[in-house]
Write a protein that holds these residues in place. Structure first.
Motif, PDB file in Angstrom:
ATOM      1  N   ILE A  18       0.792  -0.875  -0.009  1.00  0.00           N
ATOM      2  CA  ILE A  18       0.375  -0.381  -0.144  1.00  0.00           C
ATOM      3  C   ILE A  18       0.678   1.430  -0.196  1.00  0.00           C
ATOM      4  N   ASN A  19       2.063   1.526   0.718  1.00  0.00           N
ATOM      5  CA  ASN A  19       2.218   2.290   0.887  1.00  0.00           C
ATOM      6  C   ASN A  19       3.241   2.735  -0.111  1.00  0.00           C
ATOM      7  N   GLU A  20       4.234   1.662  -0.591  1.00  0.00           N
ATOM      8  CA  GLU A  20       4.511   1.265  -2.198  1.00  0.00           C
ATOM      9  C   GLU A  20       4.314   1.912  -2.866  1.00  0.00           C
ATOM     10  N   ARG A  21       2.953   2.314  -3.213  1.00  0.00           N
ATOM     11  CA  ARG A  21       2.018   2.803  -4.621  1.00  0.00           C
ATOM     12  C   ARG A  21       0.891   3.815  -3.777  1.00  0.00           C
ATOM     13  N   GLY A  22       1.790   4.273  -2.921  1.00  0.00           N
ATOM     14  CA  GLY A  22       1.407   6.101  -2.446  1.00  0.00           C
ATOM     15  C   GLY A  22      -0.269   5.747  -1.949  1.00  0.00           C
ATOM     16  N   GLY A  23      -0.464   4.449  -1.489  1.00  0.00           N
ATOM     17  CA  GLY A  23      -1.569   4.709  -0.450  1.00  0.00           C
ATOM     18  C   GLY A  23      -1.692   5.090   0.601  1.00  0.00           C
ATOM     19  N   LYS A  24      -2.331   4.860   1.717  1.00  0.00           N
ATOM     20  CA  LYS A  24      -2.600   4.900   3.005  1.00  0.00           C
ATOM     21  C   LYS A  24      -3.170   3.820   3.991  1.00  0.00           C
ATOM     22  N   VAL A  25      -2.092   3.307   4.959  1.00  0.00           N
ATOM     23  CA  VAL A  25      -2.325   2.313   5.833  1.00  0.00           C
ATOM     24  C   VAL A  25      -3.221   2.750   6.661  1.00  0.00           C
ATOM     25  N   GLU A  26      -4.525   1.740   6.769  1.00  0.00           N
ATOM     26  CA  GLU A  26      -5.320   2.495   7.634  1.00  0.00           C
ATOM     27  C   GLU A  26      -5.721   1.474   7.908  1.00  0.00           C
ATOM     28  N   LEU A  27      -5.679   0.917   9.872  1.00  0.00           N
ATOM     29  CA  LEU A  27      -5.524  -0.076  10.683  1.00  0.00           C
ATOM     30  C   LEU A  27      -6.777  -0.111  11.219  1.00  0.00           C
ATOM     31  N   ASP A  28      -7.254  -1.420  11.579  1.00  0.00           N
ATOM     32  CA  ASP A  28      -8.955  -1.216  12.183  1.00  0.00           C
ATOM     33  C   ASP A  28      -8.504  -2.378  13.376  1.00  0.00           C
ATOM     34  N   ALA A  29      -9.964  -2.672  14.186  1.00  0.00           N
ATOM     35  CA  ALA A  29      -9.672  -3.518  15.623  1.00  0.00           C
ATOM     36  C   ALA A  29      -9.161  -4.575  15.149  1.00  0.00           C
ATOM     37  N   ILE A  30      -8.797  -5.735  15.970  1.00  0.00           N
ATOM     38  CA  ILE A  30      -8.619  -7.177  15.661  1.00  0.00           C
ATOM     39  C   ILE A  30      -9.387  -7.835  16.410  1.00  0.00           C
ATOM     40  N   GLU A  31     -10.068  -8.714  15.480  1.00  0.00           N
ATOM     41  CA  GLU A  31     -11.366  -9.765  16.459  1.00  0.00           C
ATOM     42  C   GLU A  31     -10.869 -10.237  17.309  1.00  0.00           C
ATOM     43  N   LYS A  32     -11.542 -10.973  18.477  1.00  0.00           N
ATOM     44  CA  LYS A  32     -10.361 -11.810  19.223  1.00  0.00           C
ATOM     45  C   LYS A  32     -10.995 -13.455  19.011  1.00  0.00           C
ATOM     46  N   PRO A  33     -10.195 -13.344  18.522  1.00  0.00           N
ATOM     47  CA  PRO A  33     -10.314 -15.278  18.423  1.00  0.00           C
ATOM     48  C   PRO A  33     -10.946 -15.564  19.714  1.00  0.00           C
ATOM     49  N   LYS A  34     -11.463 -17.277  18.652  1.00  0.00           N
ATOM     50  CA  LYS A  34     -11.471 -18.822  19.491  1.00  0.00           C
ATOM     51  C   LYS A  34     -10.736 -18.630  20.621  1.00  0.00           C
ATOM     52  N   ALA A  35     -11.068 -19.563  21.757  1.00  0.00           N
ATOM     53  CA  ALA A  35      -9.584 -19.360  22.148  1.00  0.00           C
ATOM     54  C   ALA A  35      -9.417 -21.281  22.555  1.00  0.00           C
TER      55      ALA A  35
END
Ligand code: FEO
Length: 173
Positions: free
Chosen positions: A61-78
């Motif tokens: 994404i960065n290499e293509r001049g885009g913008k990285v946007e991070l979202d919340a990570i879902e809780k996995p099964k345990a």
């Protein structure tokens, strides 16, 4: 420059790859709690690979001049009832990841974004390997059944897996 639609999907894929890592760390913790250290170590390597997958999308994404946007990570099964159930979940999870990658590839073609389509080819090949590996272990666990000796042997085998970073270095991209 990345089109907005493509950038959104690539960002979602970062989230999906980090979630995959999270899921495999959860499986590592489950195997550790069962004293199956070889299975746990295999999952540790798998989780690390997923974070490297996320990094590849991040860098692209960065290499293509885009913008990285991070979202919340879902809780996995345990918890899982057995090693077989955990690996069946891992296999099913990988089929879903494959579907996501294929959809992303279709979108890149539709949008005539040839660079993204080319970038995704590495992941299309990687998913063939990811599904095959999980499926192979599911089949071994089915053959082993309740044999404690079989589980012990497989635990030693899986404990030999190491992280191969060569496929993530620049010259191999
Ligand atoms: Fe990153 Fe297991 O797919």
């Amino acid at each position: 420059m990345l089109k907005k639609k493509i950038q959104e999907q690539l960002n979602e894929q970062i989230n999906a790859e980090i979630f995959s890592g999270y899921l495999y760390y959860a499986m590592e913790a489950y195997f550790e709690s069962e004293d199956l250290n070889g299975f746990a170590s295999w999952m540790h390597v798998q989780a690390q690979e997923e974070l490297l997958h996320a990094q590849k999308f991040f860098d692209y994404i960065n290499e293509r001049g885009g913008k990285v946007e991070l979202d919340a990570i879902e809780k996995p099964k345990a918890e899982w009832d057995s090693p077989l159930q955990a690996f069946e979940d891992a296999y099913e999870h990988e089929t879903k990841v494959t579907e996501r990658i294929n959809n992303l590839y279709d979108l890149a073609l539709e949008e005539k974004d040839h660079a993204t389509a080319s970038f995704l080819k590495w992941f299309i090949d990687e998913q063939v390997e990811e599904e095959a590996t999980a499926d192979e272990i599911v089949n071994k666990l089915k053959r082993i059944g309740d044999s404690g000796h079989g589980i012990f042997m497989l635990d030693s085998e899986l404990g030999n897996r190491t992280l191969d970073t060569a496929e993530y270095t620049e010259e191999n991209e």
